[in-house]
Scaffold this active site. Structure first.
Site, PDB file in Angstrom:
ATOM      1  N   LYS A  82       0.852  -1.180   0.000  1.00 56.36           N
ATOM      2  CA  LYS A  82       0.000   0.000   0.000  1.00 56.36           C
ATOM      3  C   LYS A  82       0.893   1.237   0.000  1.00 56.36           C
ATOM      4  O   LYS A  82       1.966   1.256   0.641  1.00 56.36           O
ATOM      5  CB  LYS A  82      -0.902   0.006   1.235  1.00 56.36           C
ATOM      6  CG  LYS A  82      -1.862  -1.166   1.323  1.00 56.36           C
ATOM      7  CD  LYS A  82      -2.989  -1.065   0.321  1.00 56.36           C
ATOM      8  CE  LYS A  82      -4.016  -2.169   0.526  1.00 56.36           C
ATOM      9  NZ  LYS A  82      -5.118  -2.105  -0.466  1.00 56.36           N
ATOM     10  N   LYS A 124     -12.372  -8.564  -8.610  1.00 60.30           N
ATOM     11  CA  LYS A 124     -12.936  -8.900  -7.300  1.00 60.30           C
ATOM     12  C   LYS A 124     -14.416  -9.207  -7.528  1.00 60.30           C
ATOM     13  O   LYS A 124     -15.206  -8.299  -7.798  1.00 60.30           O
ATOM     14  CB  LYS A 124     -12.792  -7.746  -6.314  1.00 60.30           C
ATOM     15  CG  LYS A 124     -11.374  -7.554  -5.777  1.00 60.30           C
ATOM     16  CD  LYS A 124     -11.320  -6.442  -4.746  1.00 60.30           C
ATOM     17  CE  LYS A 124      -9.869  -6.263  -4.252  1.00 60.30           C
ATOM     18  NZ  LYS A 124      -9.724  -5.048  -3.428  1.00 60.30           N
TER      19      LYS A 124
HETATM   20 MG    MG Z   1      -6.803  -2.518  -4.255  1.00 59.94          MG
END
Ligand code: MG
Length: 380
Positions: free
Chosen positions: A168, A271
């Site tokens: 991240k 996803k």
């Molecule tokens: Mg992501």
């Protein structure tokens, strides 16, 4: 199937360490679990919505209400037999809430797989060559306080066998942090970054920071800009040599095709819960495979049910890059099914795709009882 009852639970999984992204921190992973019951048979689903509305507008408490008051009652109005392919028409008048919808679809797919003696992986990849039997593991690292901290975390994961690391990033925690990780893991490990939409094309410092990342041979930069801004992503893609991957932006198969057509991304994070459907996620993988576009299966700090389902989806041949598929112990110290572990093949960590019928997992009733913080049942 003729539905007799649906059980909705909120479970609370203790996290090994809090997971920090630019959108927020998760310390205890609560999630909604769906169990559909027909006679003596059952199917299980997990809702990917996070405890807070940070990654997207859905969150655990909201998903529970949407399931209880809107989606589950519709299941009882459906013609019998109810199948997973009935859901898009059945849910057509409920706007949004894709993660809640996908949880029900997953429970039905699990039920159907068990009923027809077929694994979820084979349900999702029915045609030759069929699903892979194991897939490369990939790990996602949350935001750290210092470059040294995340670099040592990355090195530890690579020592475990992970050959794909995603980290991240956020403004102020980008160039130095990525440099430290690249230095620690070397050139041969696939490294990517995920900004969760924290940067802006209009901000010169943001653009300078992203341009600096071109020097680190990243596989891609994931979701650098706001989710609803495909045009700016297309502009950014023209300015950077690192490929852009989109996650939050890709809310349907149609939007995914549009994003690819306009050059907003050249790599796709798939996803199923974001699309509201595991079957639609397969269509996206088929589309990407047809175009020769790299795609990979993203995770949502999933518990065992979601992890099993993501492994089944990642076994599709269209999932060309390693996804967010890590061992259970990477995130959680307890779960409602046996933990998923790494296998090492020639020093590279892989994960086995569950081969049993449906999800291919066994729910541990003691653990389910121990980890449940709320239960309700809706009966015909
Ligand atoms: Mg992501």
């Amino acid at each position: 199937m003729r539905l007799d009852a649906v059980e909705l639970r909120i479970i609370a999984l203790p996290m090994a360490t809090p997971f920090v992204a630019s959108h927020g921190t998760v310390s205890t992973r609560t999630s909604v679990i769906v169990r559909i019951i027909s006679g003596a048979s059952e199917g299980w689903g997990e809702c990917a919505a996070l405890p807070e509305p940070t990654y997207s507008d859905e969150y655990v408490d909201d998903a529970l209400l949407t399931l209880r008051d809107h989606l589950v009652p519709l299941l009882f109005t459906a013609d019998v037999p109810l199948t997973s392919s009935d859901l898009p028409a059945l849910f057509a008048n409920v706007q949004g809430h894709p993660m809640a919808k996908a949880a029900i679809e997953l429970a039905l797919l699990d039920f159907e797989g068990r009923a027809s003696n077929i694994s979820l992986a084979h349900l999702l990849t029915p045609h030759p060559p069929g699903p892979a039997t194991n897939v490369p593991a990939g790990v996602a690292l949350g935001l750290a306080e210092t470059p040294q901290e995340i670099a040592s975390d990355a090195a530890a994961r690579v020592a475990e066998g992970y050959r794909r690391v995603k980290m991240k990033i956020a403004p102020g925690r980008d160039r130095e942090f990525v440099a430290a990780v690249r230095d620690a893991i070397g050139k041969d490990v696939a490294l990517s970054v995920d900004a969760n939409g924290a940067y802006s094309l209009a901000d010169m410092a943001d653009m300078a920071a992203l341009a600096e990342l071109d020097q680190f041979a990243l596989s891609f930069i994931e979701q650098p800009l706001a989710a609803d801004n495909l045009l700016d992503h297309a502009e950014l893609a023209r300015r950077l040599s690192t490929p852009i991957c989109l996650d939050e932006s890709l809310t349907s198969e149609l939007v995914t095709r549009e994003a690819l057509d306009m050059g907003a991304c050249s790599v796709v994070c798939v996803k199923a819960p974001r699309y509201g459907s595991w079957l639609q996620a397969v269509q996206v993988l088929d589309h990407c495979a047809g175009l020769g576009i790299d795609a990979w299966v993203g995770g949502m700090l999933d518990g065992g049910i979601g992890r099993a389902a993501n492994l089944a989806l990642a076994a599709h041949p269209g999932a060309s890059l390693a996804g967010d598929l890590a061992a259970t112990s990477r995130f959680f110290t307890d779960d409602i099914c046996a933990p998923f572990t790494l296998r090492k093949t020639d020093g590279t960590a892989t994960m086995s795709v569950p081969a049993g019928y449906g999800l291919g997992i066994t729910i541990d009733n003691d653990a389910l009882h121990r980890l449940t913080i709320h239960t309700e049942a809706i009966r015909r």
